[in-house]
Design a protein around this motif. Structure first.
Motif, PDB file in Angstrom:
ATOM      1  N   ASN A   5      -0.228 -11.372  33.312  1.00 46.88           N
ATOM      2  CA  ASN A   5       0.731 -12.208  32.733  1.00 46.88           C
ATOM      3  C   ASN A   5       2.182 -11.610  32.267  1.00 46.88           C
ATOM      4  O   ASN A   5       1.783 -10.325  32.236  1.00 46.88           O
ATOM      5  CB  ASN A   5       0.108 -12.544  31.370  1.00 46.88           C
ATOM      6  N   PRO A   6       3.299 -12.563  32.379  1.00 47.24           N
ATOM      7  CA  PRO A   6       4.290 -11.442  31.951  1.00 47.24           C
ATOM      8  C   PRO A   6       4.464 -10.796  30.657  1.00 47.24           C
ATOM      9  O   PRO A   6       3.602 -11.283  29.539  1.00 47.24           O
ATOM     10  CB  PRO A   6       5.389 -12.681  31.887  1.00 47.24           C
ATOM     11  N   MET A   7       5.105  -9.776  30.751  1.00 49.96           N
ATOM     12  CA  MET A   7       4.828  -8.974  29.143  1.00 49.96           C
ATOM     13  C   MET A   7       6.191  -9.443  28.223  1.00 49.96           C
ATOM     14  O   MET A   7       5.640  -9.639  27.216  1.00 49.96           O
ATOM     15  CB  MET A   7       5.334  -7.440  29.653  1.00 49.96           C
ATOM     16  N   LEU A   8       7.075  -9.833  28.885  1.00 51.68           N
ATOM     17  CA  LEU A   8       8.204 -10.345  27.923  1.00 51.68           C
ATOM     18  C   LEU A   8       8.453 -11.828  28.150  1.00 51.68           C
ATOM     19  O   LEU A   8       8.544 -12.222  29.271  1.00 51.68           O
ATOM     20  CB  LEU A   8       9.600  -9.421  28.247  1.00 51.68           C
ATOM     21  N   HIS A   9       8.758 -12.514  27.227  1.00 43.01           N
ATOM     22  CA  HIS A   9       8.910 -14.080  27.468  1.00 43.01           C
ATOM     23  C   HIS A   9      10.078 -14.328  26.495  1.00 43.01           C
ATOM     24  O   HIS A   9       9.846 -14.404  25.016  1.00 43.01           O
ATOM     25  CB  HIS A   9       7.593 -14.741  27.233  1.00 43.01           C
ATOM     26  N   LEU A  10      11.163 -14.931  26.850  1.00 42.29           N
ATOM     27  CA  LEU A  10      12.186 -15.396  26.219  1.00 42.29           C
ATOM     28  C   LEU A  10      12.303 -17.171  26.616  1.00 42.29           C
ATOM     29  O   LEU A  10      12.284 -17.496  27.900  1.00 42.29           O
ATOM     30  CB  LEU A  10      13.522 -14.947  26.564  1.00 42.29           C
ATOM     31  N   GLU A  11      12.258 -18.119  25.419  1.00 41.77           N
ATOM     32  CA  GLU A  11      12.350 -19.343  25.786  1.00 41.77           C
ATOM     33  C   GLU A  11      13.260 -20.206  24.806  1.00 41.77           C
ATOM     34  O   GLU A  11      12.984 -19.807  23.653  1.00 41.77           O
ATOM     35  CB  GLU A  11      10.898 -20.079  25.778  1.00 41.77           C
ATOM     36  N   ASP A  12      14.050 -20.738  25.525  1.00 43.03           N
ATOM     37  CA  ASP A  12      15.199 -21.884  24.676  1.00 43.03           C
ATOM     38  C   ASP A  12      15.732 -20.770  23.486  1.00 43.03           C
ATOM     39  O   ASP A  12      15.923 -21.193  22.537  1.00 43.03           O
ATOM     40  CB  ASP A  12      14.212 -22.928  23.921  1.00 43.03           C
ATOM     41  N   VAL A  13      16.249 -19.590  24.078  1.00 44.11           N
ATOM     42  CA  VAL A  13      16.993 -18.894  23.150  1.00 44.11           C
ATOM     43  C   VAL A  13      18.266 -19.025  22.980  1.00 44.11           C
ATOM     44  O   VAL A  13      19.180 -18.870  24.197  1.00 44.11           O
ATOM     45  CB  VAL A  13      16.673 -17.296  23.596  1.00 44.11           C
ATOM     46  N   TYR A  14      18.804 -19.249  21.760  1.00 42.20           N
ATOM     47  CA  TYR A  14      20.158 -19.369  21.391  1.00 42.20           C
ATOM     48  C   TYR A  14      20.802 -18.157  20.707  1.00 42.20           C
ATOM     49  O   TYR A  14      20.031 -17.989  19.844  1.00 42.20           O
ATOM     50  CB  TYR A  14      20.618 -20.752  20.801  1.00 42.20           C
ATOM     51  N   MET A  15      22.026 -17.763  20.887  1.00 45.25           N
ATOM     52  CA  MET A  15      22.556 -16.804  19.977  1.00 45.25           C
ATOM     53  C   MET A  15      23.911 -17.344  19.604  1.00 45.25           C
ATOM     54  O   MET A  15      24.828 -17.563  20.407  1.00 45.25           O
ATOM     55  CB  MET A  15      22.474 -15.489  20.433  1.00 45.25           C
ATOM     56  N   ARG A  16      24.178 -17.426  18.255  1.00 41.53           N
ATOM     57  CA  ARG A  16      25.419 -18.098  17.844  1.00 41.53           C
ATOM     58  C   ARG A  16      25.789 -17.146  16.630  1.00 41.53           C
ATOM     59  O   ARG A  16      25.160 -16.621  15.760  1.00 41.53           O
ATOM     60  CB  ARG A  16      25.207 -19.416  17.247  1.00 41.53           C
ATOM     61  N   TYR A  17      27.232 -17.020  16.448  1.00 38.21           N
ATOM     62  CA  TYR A  17      27.899 -16.251  15.448  1.00 38.21           C
ATOM     63  C   TYR A  17      28.788 -16.772  14.788  1.00 38.21           C
ATOM     64  O   TYR A  17      29.576 -17.769  15.496  1.00 38.21           O
ATOM     65  CB  TYR A  17      28.558 -14.745  16.201  1.00 38.21           C
ATOM     66  N   PRO A  18      28.994 -16.777  13.623  1.00 35.55           N
ATOM     67  CA  PRO A  18      30.126 -17.516  13.016  1.00 35.55           C
ATOM     68  C   PRO A  18      31.519 -17.005  13.354  1.00 35.55           C
ATOM     69  O   PRO A  18      31.884 -15.952  13.449  1.00 35.55           O
ATOM     70  CB  PRO A  18      29.788 -17.343  11.345  1.00 35.55           C
ATOM     71  N   SER A  19      32.372 -18.033  13.312  1.00 38.99           N
ATOM     72  CA  SER A  19      33.794 -17.484  13.484  1.00 38.99           C
ATOM     73  C   SER A  19      34.306 -17.305  12.348  1.00 38.99           C
ATOM     74  O   SER A  19      33.893 -17.504  11.190  1.00 38.99           O
ATOM     75  CB  SER A  19      34.576 -18.750  14.415  1.00 38.99           C
ATOM     76  N   ARG A  20      35.815 -17.117  12.323  1.00 41.32           N
ATOM     77  CA  ARG A  20      36.415 -16.985  11.116  1.00 41.32           C
ATOM     78  C   ARG A  20      36.600 -17.956  10.012  1.00 41.32           C
ATOM     79  O   ARG A  20      36.580 -17.961   8.963  1.00 41.32           O
ATOM     80  CB  ARG A  20      37.746 -16.489  11.208  1.00 41.32           C
ATOM     81  N   ASP A  21      36.483 -19.311  10.862  1.00 36.77           N
ATOM     82  CA  ASP A  21      36.547 -20.311   9.845  1.00 36.77           C
ATOM     83  C   ASP A  21      35.151 -20.967   9.645  1.00 36.77           C
ATOM     84  O   ASP A  21      34.940 -21.988   9.037  1.00 36.77           O
ATOM     85  CB  ASP A  21      37.420 -21.542  10.487  1.00 36.77           C
ATOM     86  N   GLY A  22      34.141 -20.307  10.140  1.00 42.17           N
ATOM     87  CA  GLY A  22      32.956 -20.252   9.660  1.00 42.17           C
ATOM     88  C   GLY A  22      32.094 -21.464  10.931  1.00 42.17           C
ATOM     89  O   GLY A  22      30.881 -21.618  10.879  1.00 42.17           O
ATOM     90  N   THR A  23      32.915 -21.684  11.929  1.00 43.76           N
ATOM     91  CA  THR A  23      32.281 -22.409  13.061  1.00 43.76           C
ATOM     92  C   THR A  23      31.482 -21.681  13.784  1.00 43.76           C
ATOM     93  O   THR A  23      31.800 -20.713  14.258  1.00 43.76           O
ATOM     94  CB  THR A  23      33.244 -23.321  13.600  1.00 43.76           C
ATOM     95  N   PRO A  24      30.281 -22.177  14.210  1.00 46.84           N
ATOM     96  CA  PRO A  24      29.489 -21.060  15.088  1.00 46.84           C
ATOM     97  C   PRO A  24      29.798 -21.050  16.439  1.00 46.84           C
ATOM     98  O   PRO A  24      30.401 -22.245  17.002  1.00 46.84           O
ATOM     99  CB  PRO A  24      28.066 -21.841  14.980  1.00 46.84           C
ATOM    100  N   ILE A  25      29.777 -19.936  17.082  1.00 47.93           N
ATOM    101  CA  ILE A  25      30.460 -19.572  18.367  1.00 47.93           C
ATOM    102  C   ILE A  25      29.093 -19.364  19.265  1.00 47.93           C
ATOM    103  O   ILE A  25      28.210 -18.458  18.848  1.00 47.93           O
ATOM    104  CB  ILE A  25      31.257 -18.763  18.418  1.00 47.93           C
TER     105      ILE A  25
END
Length: 308
Positions: A5-25
């Motif tokens: 079996n796979p050792m590492l599993h990533l699924e449906d991973v999103y990474m967002r950071y807030p912009s200066r105005d608070g809108t997620p990027i």
């Protein structure tokens, strides 16, 4: 390589950071990845696509905004000795000798574990054992006579070898390398490529190796991940980077050095550059080169309406 079996599993991973105005990027958009123990994975992509962010998620230094990052079926916790990391800028303490730099992690771990429990003599004995281990690594990296030197007395390639030994002595299951050879000259870089392949074979660890050098990626990796924000979906141009390529490199592994000058290498590099690094060539998500045996993807109907 372990074929269970796979050792590492990533699924449906999103990474967002807030912009200066608070809108997620969105930096990473729906990352799906399975990795088996012992793979050598190289990661390439345009600047700013989130390659280092992906490493931080695997390290456990950050948690995804959405989705799961699992190691052996369990959610990743904070960074630990099972996951080591080597940066382009050497993680060496300038005031410590080569020997003390290499044993630093073991010393710190032992000090935390046995503080107030071991007697001074026992701590000295344990530290001698650490130094004996470090000497073995110094011999493996060709710096057996440099134990008492300081980082400023070493060349760039030597310092990078010490930084790698600093990680290897902790015996990580996963070694993360973020453009570790980017600042080295050509000759030293070639030397270090062969060195890390040798260490990978001996230690049988899993390596993630981020690089901007496509030839380096295809030569070192048994598997190449192409991470890119240059793609399109049924909803229009993509937002955030996806894995647009996930494939096994041709031939055996490690590869002979003459593979670097082969027509096969030239064609592979051209394909990666065209499919993943060109803002003028926005391939649709249905056309991604996901041919590795463990490659998979999940998409939502807005991105690919044909899957409804």
């Amino acid at each position: 390589m372990n074929d269970t079996n796979p050792m590492l599993h990533l699924e449906d991973v999103y990474m967002r950071y807030p912009s200066r105005d608070g809108t997620p990027i969105t930096i990473l958009n729906d990352i799906d990845l399975k990795v088996r123990q012992g793979e050598f994975i190289t990661v390439v992509g345009p600047s700013g696509c989130g390659k280092s962010t992906l490493l931080r998620l695997i390290l456990g230094a950050e948690s995804p905004t959405e989705g799961a990052v699992l190691l052996d079926g369990k959610k990743l916790d904070a960074p630990n000795r099972n996951r080591g990391i080597v940066f382009q800028k050497y993680s060496l303490f300038p005031h410590l000798s080569v020997m003390d730099n290499i044993v630093f992690g073991l010393d710190a771990e032992a000090h935390g574990m046995f503080l107030g429990w071991l007697k001074p003599g026992q701590m000295r004995q344990r530290r001698r054992a650490f130094r004996d281990q470090a000497q073995v690594y110094l011999e493996r990296i060709g710096l057996a006579d440099a134990a008492d030197k300081y980082p400023h007395e070493l060349s760039g390639g030597m310092r990078q070898r010490v930084a790698i030994a600093q990680s290897l002595i902790m015996k990580p299951r996963i070694l993360l390398m973020d453009e570790p050879f980017g600042a080295l000259d050509h000759a030293t870089r070639t030397e270090m490529q062969l060195f890390i392949l040798e260490q990978w074979e001996q230690a049988e660890m899993t390596i993630f190796f981020v690089t901007h050098d496509l030839e380096e990626a295809c030569f070192l990796g048994s598997r190449v991940l192409v991470l890119s924000q240059y793609y399109q979906t049924d909803a229009g141009r993509g937002q955030g980077a996806k894995i647009v390529g996930d494939f096994a490199t041709p031939g055996g592994h490690p590869k002979p050095t003459d593979f670097l000058y082969s027509e096969e290498m030239s064609q592979l590099v051209h394909r990666i550059r065209s499919e993943g690094l060109s803002p003028d060539n926005l391939q649709h998500i249905r056309d991604f080169n996901l041919t590795h045996r463990d490659a998979f993807r999940t998409v939502n109907p807005e991105e690919w309406q044909r899957e409804q």
